[in-house]
Design an enzyme around this catalytic site. Structure first.
Site, PDB file in Angstrom:
ATOM      1  N   SER A 583      15.973 -26.582   7.602  1.00 27.38           N
ATOM      2  CA  SER A 583      14.958 -26.297   6.589  1.00 27.38           C
ATOM      3  C   SER A 583      13.736 -27.158   6.848  1.00 27.38           C
ATOM      4  O   SER A 583      13.847 -28.257   7.437  1.00 27.38           O
ATOM      5  CB  SER A 583      15.507 -26.582   5.192  1.00 27.38           C
ATOM      6  OG  SER A 583      14.471 -26.556   4.220  1.00 27.38           O
ATOM      7  N   TYR A 596      19.216 -31.887  -1.832  1.00 30.59           N
ATOM      8  CA  TYR A 596      19.030 -30.817  -0.850  1.00 30.59           C
ATOM      9  C   TYR A 596      18.350 -31.359   0.406  1.00 30.59           C
ATOM     10  O   TYR A 596      18.804 -31.114   1.532  1.00 30.59           O
ATOM     11  CB  TYR A 596      18.219 -29.687  -1.465  1.00 30.59           C
ATOM     12  CG  TYR A 596      17.935 -28.540  -0.532  1.00 30.59           C
ATOM     13  CD1 TYR A 596      18.916 -27.618  -0.210  1.00 30.59           C
ATOM     14  CD2 TYR A 596      16.670 -28.387   0.042  1.00 30.59           C
ATOM     15  CE1 TYR A 596      18.657 -26.560   0.653  1.00 30.59           C
ATOM     16  CE2 TYR A 596      16.398 -27.343   0.911  1.00 30.59           C
ATOM     17  CZ  TYR A 596      17.396 -26.432   1.214  1.00 30.59           C
ATOM     18  OH  TYR A 596      17.132 -25.395   2.072  1.00 30.59           O
TER      19      TYR A 596
END
Length: 706
Positions: A583, A596
């Site tokens: 990501s 996250y």
């Protein structure tokens, strides 16, 4: 005998007459020929996949003269009578085929006759005529079937085949000794058919059955009746037990599957070291296979190879028997002996080539076995793609059935070595191989994609399958998984896709998913770590449960999947590619998403660590970093979508436009964009890349590589 039914679910002993007069009444002659062909090809007891051919002599108007002509409709080169359409038939002027007799210069000039067949084409039909065309043309009957029934070939491959043919069929079926298909065999078949008007067919020694009739229905029913007669006679007269009885007992189904999963990657690694020779495997432990591999006759019959040319072309000169003692469970001993065993097979194959080759023979092909027989376990088959591996196994089941029948009433006789070579290295067969399309870039490779039923996972799987890979979709959502597998099966074929439910945080489940992949396809080449979640919360509001959930799925889950893929790749010794779907947040911190971001950063560093360890074994590990892939993504559903919208003080429907405008390129990022980056890392395009990451975010300066 096998039908198109699940393994272990035997068909009725009787061949059903499926002819429907009402349906046939609405079809013209070519339509009835296709109907008959599809019916015959729907049952593997009648003929094997891709085997046999059918024909009809049909009156038609000549497009040049307007006069009536007799046209031979006959299955063209390649194809399968069970699934073919009308365009699978060649059409040729019958009178021109008859005129070829005047050009025939004898059996030494067989192959040149194939070059004349295009000159006989009716109505510019582009379908190439097969080598069997003269056999259909010269039989003096309107409708002709040629099939490879196991029951009939069992008689044809017996030491006293001609005598058995007379005994079983009386005077209505003739006999011709083994001869390679071609013009001369067509002339001999014509002579036999004309010699006795009572004949309704001929058994070809070691090969198969020709039958004929005045109508399509009559021909179909004659074919069924002759095959059923052979099956009934073998059942009534055959000795029991089959193959001299059982020498070893089969392991339980779960144990057989476990041994196959352990053994297949070891074989695959040894027979496909080069990427261009990657193989896909298939495992078959059907009852008829176990009867053979567990029998006293295995060591005597297996070296004899197959008899029918169709069987032989798919299964090679002979199988490789792998010594395995199921009583002691000695899988490690079997693996330890693989190098010598496989090398001995290759040397034997090379010697066979040298003994039998001609001055103009094509170069020796892959010397590795196609069929591997394992006592107590079953049969493994390997080929360039899954369908070919599966079909090769099915052909060897046909061969097993033939050997069962032949040895129950006589002695089984395989194809003579020189005849086998002349079929395998036939120049016409070589020309057919050269016309095959170039393999796709991922042909023969096997991938596992976690989160495979989600938007990005599905796009990745589709991209890999489009390039020829076999793909296992791993996902925790069984409903989405089943739907995805079904859709991909329709799009790419059922052979190339499997689904397995996996919670990536469950170590046993992850290990099991790779065992299932190895059993289904033979091993692994590509692992895509894609399963994920997303969450947002200020650090002071981040609960331990939320933190652990992110770390468990995104860090530990990626570790477990990558580790098992790495282990299997190392075991195979073929290298491989592991791709992490990271990501932008793994590179650039974002406020309000500490759990996250930390887990995603851990993924990236794990990938780099594994790249260091994997390099000596040719195992590459790279990452793809998406950003804001909203379309089709499960993680953008529910709370994460709401949280991101609230954080940016916009409506949920405005999110995609917001992220588009935020990017440097002012473009949205879609699942297909991520799939393209994964394909780059999975393929040879990135063969010299490891430890890298590729941002697919339409440009975000905060995540630039540094």
């Amino acid at each position: 005998m096998n039908a198109h039914s699940p393994a272990g679910s035997p068909p009725s002993d009787r061949l059903p007459d499926l002819w429907d007069d009402a349906k046939a009444a609405g079809l013209d002659e070519p339509g009835q020929l296709l109907y008959r062909s599809n019916l015959l090809g729907s049952d593997l007891r009648i003929t094997n996949f891709g085997g046999g051919n059918t024909s009809a002599k049909v009156a038609a108007r000549d497009p040049l003269t307007g006069a009536e002509a007799t046209v031979l409709w006959v299955k063209g080169s390649g194809g399968d009578i069970g699934s073919m359409k009308l365009d699978g038939f060649s059409t040729l002027y019958l009178d021109k085929l008859e005129q070829l007799k005047g050009l025939y210069r004898g059996i030494a000039h067989e192959d040149e006759m194939v070059g004349y067949l295009p000159h006989c084409t009716f109505n510019l039909n582009p379908r190439a005529a097969s080598i069997d065309t003269p056999l259909h043309a010269f039989v003096p009957a309107a409708h002709v079937d040629h099939v490879h029934s196991d029951a009939v070939i069992a008689l044809a491959a017996s030491r006293n085949a001609e005598e058995l043919t007379k005994t079983v069929f009386g005077g209505e079926i003739g006999f011709l000794p083994w001869q390679r298909p071609g013009f001369d065999l067509g002339l001999k078949l014509e002579a036999v058919a004309k010699s006795d008007p009572k004949l309704v067919g001929v058994v070809l020694g070691g090969h198969g059955l020709f039958t004929w009739g005045p109508t399509s229905k009559a021909c179909y029913q004659t074919t069924l009746r002759i095959i059923q007669t052979a099956a009934d006679w073998l059942k009534a007269n055959g000795q029991r037990p089959a193959f001299g009885g059982e020498r070893v007992a089969a392991l339980a189904p779960e144990a057989r599957a476990a041994v196959a999963a352990r053994l297949m990657p070891e074989i695959r690694g040894r027979i496909g070291k080069e990427e261009s020779k990657a193989k896909v495997g298939h495992f078959n432990d059907a009852p008829e296979v176990l009867d053979f591999v567990n029998s006293n006759a295995l060591d005597r019959l297996a070296p004899l190879g197959t008899s029918c040319p169709d069987h032989f072309l798919r299964t090679k000169i002979r199988p490789l028997v792998i010594p395995f003692d199921p009583a002691s469970g000695g899988i490690e001993a079997a693996i330890a002996g693989l190098d010598d065993l496989i090398e001995a097979y290759r040397a034997d194959y090379a010697a066979y080539y040298q003994r039998c080759k001609h001055a103009d023979s094509p170069a020796m092909r892959d010397p590795n076995a196609v069929i591997y027989l394992v006592p107590g376990i079953g049969m493994l088959s390997f080929a360039a793609d899954k369908a070919t591996a599966r079909i090769a196994g099915e052909f060897y089941v046909n061969a097993i059935n033939v050997m069962r029948g032949a040895t129950s009433v006589s002695d089984y006789v395989g194809l003579p070595e020189q005849e086998a070579f002349d079929i395998e290295y036939w120049l016409l067969e070589e020309a057919k191989l050269q016309r095959m399309p170039k393999p796709k870039s991922l042909a023969g490779r096997i991938a596992l994609v976690t989160g495979g039923a989600g938007g990005i996972g599905r796009a990745i799987a589709a991209r890999l399958m489009a390039e020829g890979a076999c793909v296992v979709l791993a996902d925790i959502d069984q409903g989405a998984l089943d739907e995805s597998v079904a859709e991909f099966g329709k799009a790419f074929g059922k052979d190339v896709v499997r689904g397995v439910r996996v919670d990536v945080t469950d170590e046993a489940a992850v290990i099991g998913s790779f065992a299932e992949t190895a059993r289904a396809f033979g091993g692994i080449d590509i692992v895509v770590n894609n399963a994920g979640i997303s969450s947002a919360a200020p650090v002071e509001d981040t609960s331990l449960e939320l933190w652990n959930r992110n770390i468990s799925i995104l860090a530990t889950g990626y570790f477990l999947v990558a580790r098992e893929g790495y282990r299997l790749m190392k075991q195979q010794g073929r290298g491989g590619s592991i791709v992490f779907i990271g990501s932008k947040n793994g590179v650039a911190a974002s406020a309000g998403a500490s759990a996250y971001c930390t887990a995603k950063a851990a993924e990236l560093h794990l990938a780099r660590c594994m790249a260091l360890e994997g390099a000596p074994f040719g195992i590459r590990v790279n990452s793809v970093n998406p950003d804001a892939v909203l379309r089709g993504s499960k993680i953008w559903q529910g709370e994460w979508r709401q949280q991101r919208a609230q954080s940016n003080k916009i409506g949920e429907d405005d999110l995609e436009e917001f992220y588009r405008k935020r990017s440097l390129l002012q473009r949205s990022v879609f699942p297909e964009d991520i799939a393209e980056a994964v394909y780059f890392f999975a393929s040879d395009l990135s063969a010299k890349s490891t430890g890298n990451f590729l941002n697919v975010d339409a440009g975000n300066a905060t995540s630039f590589t540094r």
